[in-house]
Design an enzyme around this catalytic site. Structure first.
Site, PDB file in Angstrom:
ATOM      1  CE  LYS A 177      -3.746  -2.388  -0.296  1.00  0.00           C
ATOM      2  NZ  LYS A 177      -4.039  -3.497   0.495  1.00  0.00           N
TER       3      LYS A 177
HETATM    4  C1  LIG Z   1      -5.357  -4.391   0.699  1.00  0.00           C
HETATM    5  C2  LIG Z   1      -6.813  -4.219   0.675  1.00  0.00           C
HETATM    6  C3  LIG Z   1      -7.626  -4.660   1.727  1.00  0.00           C
HETATM    7  C4  LIG Z   1      -7.107  -5.465   2.872  1.00  0.00           C
HETATM    8  O1  LIG Z   1      -6.134  -4.826   3.592  1.00  0.00           O
HETATM    9  P1  LIG Z   1      -5.327  -5.633   4.720  1.00  0.00           P
HETATM   10  O2  LIG Z   1      -4.694  -4.549   5.521  1.00  0.00           O
HETATM   11  O3  LIG Z   1      -4.319  -6.485   4.005  1.00  0.00           O
HETATM   12  O4  LIG Z   1      -6.297  -6.444   5.494  1.00  0.00           O
HETATM   13  C5  LIG Z   1      -8.987  -4.378   1.661  1.00  0.00           C
HETATM   14  N1  LIG Z   1      -9.518  -3.735   0.616  1.00  0.00           N
HETATM   15  C6  LIG Z   1      -8.776  -3.321  -0.424  1.00  0.00           C
HETATM   16  C7  LIG Z   1      -9.431  -2.578  -1.542  1.00  0.00           C
HETATM   17  C8  LIG Z   1      -7.399  -3.568  -0.433  1.00  0.00           C
HETATM   18  O5  LIG Z   1      -6.672  -3.175  -1.488  1.00  0.00           O
END
Ligand SMILES: *Cc1c(COP(=O)(O)O)cnc(C)c1O
Length: 379
Positions: A177
């Site tokens: 992210k």
């Molecule tokens: C990465 C992501 C998640 C989940 O995030 P985590 O922190 O890995 O649980 C949920 N929704 C979207 C759109 C994502 O890209």
């Protein structure tokens, strides 16, 4: 190899981790509180609650909104599976909604209006690729139908204006992210009552934490609701504090690279179409493009890899996975399906420069031309 995403980690993060280890306190404490305050402040909010992941945060946001068995929740299918899993965690039914169109691949209000029933209680908006959903339109829709809104802002950390639509907004700090704590997430809300529920829910429904009791300010605790262990720890919060300071600079760089991609793609491979091509605010989390219909995407991705460029797909639609297909066999989302079939995600992260963008687009042009030749020879 130019990779689709890459965390930026270095001496600052290493030093922050060492400091936590030397401090003798590694579970949720003062650093988590400082990270929450700093994250809230950067997003113009008063408070935030750190959690172990965005998935955990989405789960708690739905619990806090009182969503449960018998309820329906509107969700896009063009998202990471965690968005929809959270709905099943609370025993509610996800109702898949199509995207607007290929240029704006966000959940369509028009399709949502067709799918609302008297059991619909909430909608989860995903700010796909870091571009924000239409706040006023969704707020009006939610108010008209008495829905709670949860924003899945996993792609949108640092996006100007994020978190103003929903009762709760959830961010992800997973390794790919815009900022990372390895695993981690954050819930923000303009409602202190929602945050207070999420704060309790993340720690077993307990009224006080180990850190407070350790400090001697409180003695004992009560349990007032069914909670979970979705806490963040001090190591992750220390990483988060360091990364947060760099977030705006990194997002600026992502924006710069995105604009470079748009220019270069238009000039070199005009047959590629680019979603959100006119949108200049957001978190620029990923660089999605659409290849022409009929292109063998698997082959194209393999050829790109041979040219040193990794690509990815955001996303295989959730309703197309075996598990969801078995649960909801009749879902048809023509716009989402066409988008996903043509979508290719190009490398985008702050370690790239404009020269890398040229390399990626030139490779894409070459590989597409090769496919075209093969197709022509067959005719
Ligand atoms: C990465 C992501 C998640 C989940 O995030 P985590 O922190 O890995 O649980 C949920 N929704 C979207 C759109 C994502 O890209």
């Amino acid at each position: 190899m130019l990779s689709v995403a890459e965390p930026v980690l270095g001496d600052d993060e290493r030093a922050a981790l060492a400091e936590v280890i030397d401090s003798g306190w590694i579970t949720m404490g003062a650093r988590v509180e400082a990270f929450e305050a700093a994250f809230a402040s950067l997003h113009g909010m008063d408070h935030a609650v750190a959690v172990s992941s965005a998935t955990a945060g989405l789960h708690l946001a739905l619990v806090a909104a009182g969503i449960g068995p018998g309820d329906e929740v509107l969700v896009p299918s063009l998202t990471f599976v965690a968005t929809v899993n959270a709905v099943l965690y609370v025993g509610a039914r996800p109702v898949f909604v199509d995207i607007e169109d290929a240029g704006t691949p966000l959940m369509s209000i028009r399709d949502a209006a067709r799918k609302v029933t008297d059991r619909t209680r909430a909608a989860i908006l995903v700010h796909y690729a870091g571009y924000l959903a239409d706040g006023p339109a969704w707020r009006a829709f939610a108010d008209a139908h008495g829905l709670a809104i949860v924003e899945d802002a996993a792609h949108a950390a640092g996006a100007p204006g994020v978190g103003r639509i929903g009762e709760a907004t959830v961010f992800s700090f997973y390794g790919n992210k815009n900022m990372t704590t390895a695993e981690g997430g954050m819930v923000v809300s303009q409602s202190e009552a929602v945050l207070e529920r999420v704060r309790k829910l993340r720690a077993h429904g307990m009224t006080t934490g180990t850190f407070e009791r350790h400090g001697g300010s409180v003695y004992g605790y009560d349990v007032t609701m069914l909670g979970f262990n979705y806490r963040m720890d001090e190591l992750r919060a220390a990483l988060g504090l360091v990364q947060l300071e760099k977030l705006e600079g990194w997002n600026d760089r992502r924006g710069l690279l995105t604009r470079a991609y748009r220019r270069k793609l238009r000039a070199v491979v005009p047959e590629i179409s680019v979603p959100f091509a006119e949108i200049d605010v957001g978190a620029f989390h990923i660089m999605p493009v659409l290849v022409p219909r009929g292109v063998d995407k698997k082959k194209l991705a393999a050829e790109m890899r041979d040219c040193g460029v990794q690509t990815s797909v955001h996303y295989p639609p959730v309703h197309s996975f075996t598990f969801y297909g078995q649960l909801f066999p009749d879902v048809q989302l023509p716009v989402t399906e066409d988008f996903a079939a043509r979508e290719l995600t190009l490398p985008l992260h702050p370690r790239l420069d404009e020269g890398d963008v040229d390399t990626v687009v030139d490779a894409l042009a070459r590989c597409l031309a090769q496919q075209q030749e093969v197709a022509d020879e067959r005719i």
